[in-house]
Design a protein around this motif. Structure first.
Motif, PDB file in Angstrom:
ATOM      1  N   GLY A  43      52.993  -2.583  40.748  1.00 53.26           N
ATOM      2  CA  GLY A  43      51.777  -1.862  41.120  1.00 53.26           C
ATOM      3  C   GLY A  43      51.214  -2.337  42.439  1.00 53.26           C
ATOM      4  N   VAL A  44      50.577  -1.426  43.179  1.00 53.57           N
ATOM      5  CA  VAL A  44      49.846  -1.776  44.395  1.00 53.57           C
ATOM      6  C   VAL A  44      48.442  -1.190  44.270  1.00 53.57           C
ATOM      7  N   GLY A  45      47.465  -1.869  44.847  1.00 50.83           N
ATOM      8  CA  GLY A  45      46.092  -1.401  44.711  1.00 50.83           C
ATOM      9  C   GLY A  45      45.213  -1.827  45.867  1.00 50.83           C
ATOM     10  N   TYR A  46      44.142  -1.061  46.081  1.00 52.46           N
ATOM     11  CA  TYR A  46      43.136  -1.389  47.092  1.00 52.46           C
ATOM     12  C   TYR A  46      41.766  -1.037  46.533  1.00 52.46           C
ATOM     13  N   LYS A  47      40.792  -1.901  46.787  1.00 56.68           N
ATOM     14  CA  LYS A  47      39.426  -1.616  46.348  1.00 56.68           C
ATOM     15  C   LYS A  47      38.426  -2.098  47.384  1.00 56.68           C
ATOM     16  N   HIS A  48      37.461  -1.223  47.667  1.00 59.90           N
ATOM     17  CA  HIS A  48      36.356  -1.553  48.570  1.00 59.90           C
ATOM     18  C   HIS A  48      35.066  -1.566  47.766  1.00 59.90           C
ATOM     19  N   ASN A  57      27.635  -3.829  48.301  1.00 54.46           N
ATOM     20  CA  ASN A  57      26.369  -4.014  47.600  1.00 54.46           C
ATOM     21  C   ASN A  57      25.233  -3.992  48.613  1.00 54.46           C
ATOM     22  N   ASP A  58      24.236  -3.133  48.371  1.00 54.73           N
ATOM     23  CA  ASP A  58      23.075  -2.996  49.238  1.00 54.73           C
ATOM     24  C   ASP A  58      21.859  -3.493  48.472  1.00 54.73           C
ATOM     25  N   SER A  59      21.267  -4.586  48.926  1.00 57.39           N
ATOM     26  CA  SER A  59      20.160  -5.216  48.219  1.00 57.39           C
ATOM     27  C   SER A  59      18.906  -5.228  49.069  1.00 57.39           C
ATOM     28  N   THR A  60      17.751  -5.074  48.405  1.00 57.06           N
ATOM     29  CA  THR A  60      16.470  -5.170  49.108  1.00 57.06           C
ATOM     30  C   THR A  60      16.095  -6.615  49.388  1.00 57.06           C
ATOM     31  N   GLN A  61      16.802  -7.561  48.792  1.00 57.87           N
ATOM     32  CA  GLN A  61      16.528  -8.974  49.043  1.00 57.87           C
ATOM     33  C   GLN A  61      17.435  -9.476  50.156  1.00 57.87           C
ATOM     34  N   ALA A  62      16.854 -10.169  51.094  1.00 62.69           N
ATOM     35  CA  ALA A  62      17.613 -10.675  52.236  1.00 62.69           C
ATOM     36  C   ALA A  62      18.734 -11.599  51.768  1.00 62.69           C
ATOM     37  N   GLY A  63      19.916 -11.407  52.337  1.00 63.07           N
ATOM     38  CA  GLY A  63      21.040 -12.278  52.047  1.00 63.07           C
ATOM     39  C   GLY A  63      21.861 -11.898  50.842  1.00 63.07           C
ATOM     40  N   LYS A  64      21.477 -10.828  50.119  1.00 62.58           N
ATOM     41  CA  LYS A  64      22.192 -10.457  48.891  1.00 62.58           C
ATOM     42  C   LYS A  64      23.108  -9.249  49.070  1.00 62.58           C
ATOM     43  N   SER A  65      23.088  -8.624  50.242  1.00 61.27           N
ATOM     44  CA  SER A  65      24.001  -7.510  50.487  1.00 61.27           C
ATOM     45  C   SER A  65      25.367  -8.061  50.899  1.00 61.27           C
ATOM     46  N   TYR A  66      26.419  -7.310  50.627  1.00 59.89           N
ATOM     47  CA  TYR A  66      27.752  -7.758  51.054  1.00 59.89           C
ATOM     48  C   TYR A  66      28.733  -6.597  51.008  1.00 59.89           C
ATOM     49  N   LYS A  67      29.860  -6.791  51.707  1.00 55.49           N
ATOM     50  CA  LYS A  67      31.001  -5.884  51.642  1.00 55.49           C
ATOM     51  C   LYS A  67      32.224  -6.712  51.273  1.00 55.49           C
ATOM     52  N   ARG A  68      33.138  -6.075  50.521  1.00 59.67           N
ATOM     53  CA  ARG A  68      34.309  -6.809  50.046  1.00 59.67           C
ATOM     54  C   ARG A  68      35.494  -5.855  49.935  1.00 59.67           C
ATOM     55  N   ASN A  69      36.644  -6.294  50.433  1.00 53.81           N
ATOM     56  CA  ASN A  69      37.875  -5.520  50.349  1.00 53.81           C
ATOM     57  C   ASN A  69      38.965  -6.377  49.731  1.00 53.81           C
ATOM     58  N   VAL A  70      39.671  -5.796  48.786  1.00 49.57           N
ATOM     59  CA  VAL A  70      40.767  -6.486  48.118  1.00 49.57           C
ATOM     60  C   VAL A  70      41.979  -5.563  48.110  1.00 49.57           C
ATOM     61  N   VAL A  71      43.116  -6.084  48.525  1.00 50.76           N
ATOM     62  CA  VAL A  71      44.361  -5.328  48.477  1.00 50.76           C
ATOM     63  C   VAL A  71      45.420  -6.226  47.861  1.00 50.76           C
ATOM     64  N   GLY A  72      46.302  -5.652  47.057  1.00 48.90           N
ATOM     65  CA  GLY A  72      47.278  -6.525  46.408  1.00 48.90           C
ATOM     66  C   GLY A  72      48.406  -5.774  45.731  1.00 48.90           C
ATOM     67  N   VAL A  73      49.357  -6.550  45.260  1.00 48.01           N
ATOM     68  CA  VAL A  73      50.522  -6.027  44.535  1.00 48.01           C
ATOM     69  C   VAL A  73      50.699  -6.858  43.270  1.00 48.01           C
ATOM     70  N   THR A  74      51.120  -6.217  42.188  1.00 51.25           N
ATOM     71  CA  THR A  74      51.358  -6.910  40.939  1.00 51.25           C
ATOM     72  C   THR A  74      52.720  -6.546  40.390  1.00 51.25           C
ATOM     73  N   VAL A  75      53.263  -7.460  39.612  1.00 57.10           N
ATOM     74  CA  VAL A  75      54.501  -7.232  38.887  1.00 57.10           C
ATOM     75  C   VAL A  75      54.228  -7.565  37.428  1.00 57.10           C
ATOM     76  N   ASN A  76      54.441  -6.605  36.538  1.00 53.80           N
ATOM     77  CA  ASN A  76      54.224  -6.789  35.110  1.00 53.80           C
ATOM     78  C   ASN A  76      55.568  -6.730  34.395  1.00 53.80           C
ATOM     79  N   ALA A  77      55.863  -7.746  33.597  1.00 56.03           N
ATOM     80  CA  ALA A  77      57.163  -7.831  32.951  1.00 56.03           C
ATOM     81  C   ALA A  77      57.031  -8.184  31.484  1.00 56.03           C
ATOM     82  N   SER A  78      58.002  -7.741  30.716  1.00 59.54           N
ATOM     83  CA  SER A  78      58.060  -8.063  29.286  1.00 59.54           C
ATOM     84  C   SER A  78      59.528  -8.176  28.879  1.00 59.54           C
ATOM     85  N   LEU A  79      59.769  -8.428  27.627  1.00 60.11           N
ATOM     86  CA  LEU A  79      61.143  -8.478  27.123  1.00 60.11           C
ATOM     87  C   LEU A  79      61.685  -7.057  26.928  1.00 60.11           C
TER      88      LEU A  79
END
Length: 395
Positions: free
Chosen positions: A365-370, A373-395
């Motif tokens: 699997g491959v995935g991306y997420k953006h 967070n928009d906060s009215t309190q100073a210092g609590k807003s942020y942006k975050r991006n994560v991209v990745g690949v996974t391998v899932n295995a079983s017997l």
């Protein structure tokens, strides 16, 4: 589990990125004895997180690799179904080795069918977790353990006109952090609590696949040291549940929730409440899901409580027997009850994932997420991006 609000939001919007679509695995159980089977699986992940502390400034980025083996032991005799599973998820932060951690998750469920009218479901779980995205990460990551027990009893056959459901749930939240070097107090000790909930619902069949319902809930929150937040939540909800009808299935509950504090001087409050989960499958290989909720969460960041309203819309599509995709969007609004210093956060998250079934026992699997967070309190807003690949295995 009744985990802290920000942990649940981050888990829903970010942590799932590296496995953005559901497994298509068809694991082969290993027979342990007559009627008892062991199913091992393994998930490997590699991703890049450009703000793994979820902060507004001074962001830290890192490649993150993970390995998560799972062992599931189960049996199903028809009247008794048991499932015991354990997962250890080890994360390695290439740019910040002090943040390497291993989460442990243990769960047991038991479904008991006494006869056509009487059913009982029991569940117990334990988690030991560490979070890099936490309010105290400048000192130490949030480290906590939680244990829970749930019992749900149903009286009434599946095709009966009426059903009664009773539930009991207990959650225990404790933190494993050390002392704050400035205050000399143990970090997060004020958040430790025990929460006990009882529920009762009556359902009445109005059509072959639809039941109307009325449900009452009572939850008691008992804090270990921060007893000023001891409180009781009561809720009364009305709605319906329906099976696959005209391509849809789901449930909807609407009502009101009230929070009453034990300590005089604390402001009691109430709000409209709803819980809705609907799946629409116009095609056998394509489905849309809507999940939305409004209600109270326990307070954090000096808030007595947090009124949360959230909704998630997702689309899952199978392009072929081997390739599937998942697209989702989440919006959440949190209104912090702090009369002297109000705070409101609006979180938006969009994610996309692809899963390719290479073999019966192997998915990639491959995935991306953006997330923003928009906060009215100073210092609590942020942006975050994560991209990745996974391998899932079983017997």
């Amino acid at each position: 589990m009744n985990l802290p609000l920000q942990k649940r939001l981050l888990a829903a919007t970010v942590a799932s990125t590296l496995s953005a679509t559901a497994w298509a695995l068809d694991p082969m159980p290993v027979r342990v004895s007559e009627g008892l089977a062991l199913t091992p699986t393994l998930k490997l992940g590699l991703g890049y997180d450009d703000n793994f502390r979820a902060v507004e400034s001074g962001r830290d980025a890192s490649w993150v690799s993970s390995i998560a083996p799972t062992l599931a032991l189960g049996t199903d005799t028809g009247k008794v179904k048991l499932d015991l599973r354990y997962t250890a998820n080890h994360e390695l932060y290439r740019s910040s080795r002090k943040d390497d951690n291993t989460d442990h998750l243990l769960g047991l469920t038991a479904d008991l069918q006494f006869d056509v009218r009487n059913r009982l479901r029991l569940a117990a779980n334990y988690r030991k977790m560490e979070e890099t995205a936490s309010a105290d990460q400048k000192v130490e990551n949030d480290k906590y353990n939680s244990a829970g027990f749930n019992a749900g009893y149903t009286y009434g056959a599946d095709n009966a006109s009426g059903q009664i459901r009773l539930g009991l749930n207990h959650d225990r939240l404790r933190y494993d952090n050390g002392l704050d070097p400035i205050s000399a107090k143990r970090l997060n000790a004020d958040k430790e609590r025990d929460s006990t909930a009882v529920t009762g619902a009556f359902l009445y069949r109005v059509t072959a696949k639809t039941r109307a319902l009325a449900e009452a809930r009572l939850t008691d929150h008992d804090y270990v040291s921060n007893t000023a937040l001891d409180s009781r939540n009561t809720a009364l909800l009305f709605g319906a549940e329906w099976d696959a009808t005209a391509f849809t299935s789901g449930s909807a509950r609407f009502g009101r929730e009230r929070k009453d504090f034990d300590r005089a001087g604390k402001r009691d409050t109430s709000t409209g409440m709803w819980e809705v989960g609907i799946t629409w499958a116009p095609l056998t290989y394509s489905s849309f899901s809507l999940n939305t909720r409004r209600g109270f969460d326990e307070g954090s960041d000096n808030a007595d409580s947090i009124k949360t309203q959230s909704w998630t819309l997702s689309w899952k599509h199978d392009w072929s027997e081997r390739l599937s995709s998942n697209l989702s969007y989440t919006n959440s609004n949190q209104d912090y009850d702090r009369p002297s210093n109000p705070r409101e956060d609006t979180l938006d998250s969009v994610g996309i994932g692809l899963t390719y079934k290479m073999r019966r026992w192997l998915d990639v699997g491959v995935g991306y997420k953006h997330t923003e967070n928009d906060s009215t309190q100073a210092g609590k807003s942020y942006k975050r991006n994560v991209v990745g690949v996974t391998v899932n295995a079983s017997l």
